[in-house]
Design a protein around this motif. Structure first.
Motif, mmCIF file in Angstrom:
data_model
loop_
_atom_site.group_PDB
_atom_site.id
_atom_site.type_symbol
_atom_site.label_atom_id
_atom_site.label_comp_id
_atom_site.label_asym_id
_atom_site.label_seq_id
_atom_site.Cartn_x
_atom_site.Cartn_y
_atom_site.Cartn_z
ATOM 1 N N GLN A 134 3.421 6.343 12.164
ATOM 2 C CA GLN A 134 3.803 5.560 10.983
ATOM 3 C C GLN A 134 4.451 6.451 9.928
ATOM 4 O O GLN A 134 5.482 6.095 9.337
ATOM 5 C CB GLN A 134 2.579 4.876 10.381
ATOM 6 C CG GLN A 134 2.149 3.596 11.059
ATOM 7 C CD GLN A 134 1.020 2.915 10.301
ATOM 8 O OE1 GLN A 134 0.056 3.573 9.896
ATOM 9 N NE2 GLN A 134 1.134 1.622 10.107
ATOM 10 N N SER A 138 8.391 6.508 8.540
ATOM 11 C CA SER A 138 8.809 6.471 7.141
ATOM 12 C C SER A 138 9.702 7.650 6.793
ATOM 13 O O SER A 138 10.675 7.498 6.036
ATOM 14 C CB SER A 138 7.574 6.463 6.224
ATOM 15 O OG SER A 138 6.811 5.294 6.411
ATOM 16 N N THR A 146 17.050 5.096 3.534
ATOM 17 C CA THR A 146 16.091 4.072 3.098
ATOM 18 C C THR A 146 16.445 2.698 3.675
ATOM 19 O O THR A 146 17.543 2.475 4.163
ATOM 20 C CB THR A 146 15.981 3.946 1.559
ATOM 21 O OG1 THR A 146 17.093 3.208 1.049
ATOM 22 C CG2 THR A 146 15.880 5.302 0.903
ATOM 23 N N ASN A 147 15.496 1.808 3.584
ATOM 24 C CA ASN A 147 15.689 0.447 4.109
ATOM 25 C C ASN A 147 16.818 -0.290 3.382
ATOM 26 O O ASN A 147 17.560 -1.065 3.990
ATOM 27 C CB ASN A 147 14.380 -0.337 3.964
ATOM 28 C CG ASN A 147 14.446 -1.727 4.551
ATOM 29 O OD1 ASN A 147 14.862 -1.909 5.688
ATOM 30 N ND2 ASN A 147 14.044 -2.730 3.770
ATOM 31 N N LEU A 153 14.986 2.236 10.858
ATOM 32 C CA LEU A 153 13.563 1.942 11.015
ATOM 33 C C LEU A 153 13.251 1.922 12.503
ATOM 34 O O LEU A 153 13.764 1.067 13.243
ATOM 35 C CB LEU A 153 13.217 0.595 10.380
ATOM 36 C CG LEU A 153 11.740 0.175 10.442
ATOM 37 C CD1 LEU A 153 10.874 1.127 9.623
ATOM 38 C CD2 LEU A 153 11.566 -1.264 9.943
ATOM 39 N N THR A 306 10.990 1.331 1.835
ATOM 40 C CA THR A 306 10.242 1.680 3.049
ATOM 41 C C THR A 306 9.936 0.448 3.893
ATOM 42 O O THR A 306 9.058 0.480 4.755
ATOM 43 C CB THR A 306 8.928 2.402 2.679
ATOM 44 O OG1 THR A 306 8.162 1.567 1.804
ATOM 45 C CG2 THR A 306 9.221 3.736 2.001
ATOM 46 N N THR A 309 6.380 -1.255 4.901
ATOM 47 C CA THR A 309 5.546 -0.904 6.053
ATOM 48 C C THR A 309 4.464 0.126 5.739
ATOM 49 O O THR A 309 3.495 0.232 6.476
ATOM 50 C CB THR A 309 6.423 -0.338 7.185
ATOM 51 O OG1 THR A 309 7.148 0.813 6.704
ATOM 52 C CG2 THR A 309 7.425 -1.383 7.671
ATOM 53 N N PHE A 310 4.658 0.896 4.649
ATOM 54 C CA PHE A 310 3.743 2.010 4.421
ATOM 55 C C PHE A 310 3.633 2.262 2.919
ATOM 56 O O PHE A 310 4.492 2.923 2.327
ATOM 57 C CB PHE A 310 4.262 3.243 5.158
ATOM 58 C CG PHE A 310 3.192 4.223 5.551
ATOM 59 C CD1 PHE A 310 2.087 3.818 6.284
ATOM 60 C CD2 PHE A 310 3.291 5.557 5.197
ATOM 61 C CE1 PHE A 310 1.102 4.719 6.660
ATOM 62 C CE2 PHE A 310 2.311 6.464 5.570
ATOM 63 C CZ PHE A 310 1.218 6.041 6.310
ATOM 64 N N ALA A 313 3.991 5.812 1.259
ATOM 65 C CA ALA A 313 5.365 6.308 1.299
ATOM 66 C C ALA A 313 6.177 5.700 0.163
ATOM 67 O O ALA A 313 7.009 6.390 -0.467
ATOM 68 C CB ALA A 313 6.008 5.974 2.643
ATOM 69 N N GLN A 314 5.946 4.421 -0.138
ATOM 70 C CA GLN A 314 6.674 3.770 -1.232
ATOM 71 C C GLN A 314 6.251 4.337 -2.581
ATOM 72 O O GLN A 314 7.088 4.519 -3.479
ATOM 73 C CB GLN A 314 6.431 2.266 -1.194
ATOM 74 C CG GLN A 314 7.287 1.482 -2.171
ATOM 75 C CD GLN A 314 8.776 1.591 -1.884
ATOM 76 O OE1 GLN A 314 9.186 1.546 -0.723
ATOM 77 N NE2 GLN A 314 9.589 1.744 -2.934
#
Length: 533
Positions: A134, A138, A146-147, A153, A306, A309-310, A313-314
């Motif tokens: 995971q 990230s 980044t997303n 991803l 992110t 998802t995590f 990390a954000q």
């Protein structure tokens, strides 16, 4: 041996218990503390469950939940340390259960304890591999834009490849001599202490704004529209899971006692020191993350940087990008956290292999003659290492289809590993005091009350990890741990009833009469060591 021809105190006690020294006894207190600390790890329990636990009941429940769980963990740690001081053997929990339960119940107690511990440790390898993947997912996402910026991803198949690769690397490293693992675990300890200190201090300083203390320590907020849990009490129970998942693994010191100098003293010291260090640093890490939250609702937004998802990390991204308009700092700190998962998985693989080896040494695993073999020069249970890796790899295959794999794996790991503590602790609680031979660490009159509190806390912990983590319960939200454990433990107990109870006697001596049980030239002692309890 230490001091010329002097016999190590741990080896002397091992011989008295009926076992000869087969593994290298070269671990110092510092090294065994490093392995125990690395197995618990500062980041690997908190990081993957922080987001979900925060969402259940808000920051106050999460922050104070750590304190509550630490308090009860000390009772379990003291109970384990006292028994470890009396029985410094590699079989640890498994051996303790057999000895303390006595000749009538000893075989069944050791059978249940050993299999619970083996299941828990092997699943724990998987939990480290999953959470490590995971974090790596990230890191790749932030490194590629980044997303929101078109970053990559990792899809399910690549996630599974990362999961399997970590397990493979840990198995390869564990085929080398123990001093290699000990060296890496020393690095791990300093990595986590220094890295943890940097994150705890730097993150709140970098964040452009920080949450007020009233929010961190007193704000309670449930999210029934997301979790489906409307009961505040249930939400609080769920928010404690991050702490209960993080605060175990300190028995890793006991798993290596046959390889530790002065294990009857150093084992308990390492166990209790690990709990203390992780307790302090873990709370500081939780506070650093929580104070640094910029926008609570944005943490879970699937359109954020992110991909929702995590959460940790954000938080890191928001702090560094908000201050420097760059994600570089977040990536560096995520790598620090990822390395912690790497070291933790390596240490847990070491412990899991020792449990499988100890059980195989006493004939408790199918084709034990294979898994109990020791490498002739490296003196490590290589086959047991690869057995653990293979089983753990199979556990991860549902990653390709299900999102709830991690919930099941951490639940199985916690129930198996922590549940195995309950068997010797209960036996220690009911044994007559005159039948217990204490080691250097002895609780005296406090032993029974400590064991009672520890046992009840373990029962509670195992129970909550069987509960659904979200509602309504559907195929894609179901906690599969009760099903998985029910099937596996059901088969193990069926084996016991049908066959194993007829020949399995628990830990067996390997000093006196040697018996070649399998006819393969690997003599295994037949005489059971089940002292009067």
């Amino acid at each position: 041996m230490a001091g010329g021809d002097a016999v190590d105190s741990g080896e002397k006690r091992l011989n008295e218990l009926g076992y000869k020294q087969e593994l290298r006894r070269e671990m110092t207190l510092f090294k065994v503390l490093a392995i125990s600390f690395s197995t618990m790890t500062l980041f690997t329990g908190i990081t993957p469950l922080y987001g979900s636990s925060l969402q259940y009941a808000g920051p106050a429940s999460l922050v104070w939940g750590w304190v509550v769980v630490c308090f009860f963990t000390w009772f379990v740690g003291m109970a384990i340390a006292e028994i470890c001081s009396s029985f410094p053997t590699t079989g640890s929990l498994y051996f303790w259960a057999a000895h303390l339960a006595g000749p009538v119940w000893g075989p069944l107690a050791s059978w249940c304890c050993a299999w619970l511990e083996a299941i828990g440790l092997i699943a724990a390898i998987g939990s480290q591999a999953y959470a490590g993947s995971q974090v790596l997912q990230s890191i790749i996402l932030l490194c590629t834009g980044t997303n929101k910026g078109g970053g990559y991803l990792a899809p399910r198949w690549l996630f599974l490849v990362m999961y399997l690769s970590l397990i493979f690397i840990w198995a390869v490293l564990n085929t080398f001599a123990l001093e290699v693992i000990a060296f890496l675990d020393v690095i791990s300890m300093w990595w986590q202490v220094i890295g943890g200190t940097v994150i705890v201090i730097m993150l709140p300083l970098v964040a452009k704004t920080t949450q007020p203390a009233s929010y961190v320590f007193m704000h309670f907020e449930t999210a029934p529209e997301v979790t489906g849990i409307s009961s505040s009490g249930y939400a609080v129970i769920m928010s404690f899971l991050v702490s209960q998942y993080s605060l175990y693994g300190y028995d890793a010191a006991a798993l290596l006692t046959e390889e530790t100098k002065g294990a009857d003293k150093n084992g308990p010291i390492a166990i209790l020191s690990s709990i203390g260090i992780i307790g302090v640093f873990g709370w500081a890490y939780i506070l650093a993350l929580t104070f640094s939250i910029q926008d609570f609702s944005y943490l879970y937004d699937p359109t954020n940087e992110t991909a929702g998802t995590f959460v940790p990390a954000q938080i890191l991204y928001d702090a560094f990008h908000g201050r420097y308009n760059s994600s570089a700092g977040a990536i560096v700190l995520l790598f620090v956290i990822w390395a912690s998962f790497f070291f933790g998985g390596l240490s847990i693989t070491t412990g899991a292999a020792r449990v499988v080896y100890a059980l195989s040494r006493d004939g408790g695993v199918p084709i034990s003659s294979v898994w109990r073999k020791i490498h002739p020069t490296r003196k490590v249970p290589v086959n047991a290492v690869w057995f653990c890796a293979a089983v753990c790899a199979l556990l991860g295959l549902p990653i390709l289809w299900l999102d709830v794999v991690f919930t099941a794996i951490i639940s199985v790991a916690t129930i198996g590993w922590v549940g195995s503590y309950a068997v010797p602790i209960f036996a220690r609680m009911v044994i007559r005091e005159e039948d217990f031979r204490p080691g250097p660490f002895y609780l005296r009159g406090a032993s029974k009350p400590v064991c009672l509190v520890a046992f009840l806390w373990i029962c509670y912990t195992c129970s909550v990890f069987l509960l659904p983590t979200s509602y309504p319960v559907k195929m894609d939200t179901l906690n599969y741990a009760p099903i998985t454990l029910g099937v596996v433990l059901g088969l193990i107990m069926l084996w016991w009833v049908v066959d194993a109870r007829k020949w399995f006697k628990g830990p067996v001596r390997n000093i006196d009469e040697q018996v070649d049980r399998y006819g393969d030239g690997n003599a295994l002692q037949q005489t059971p060591l089940l002292l009067r309890a």
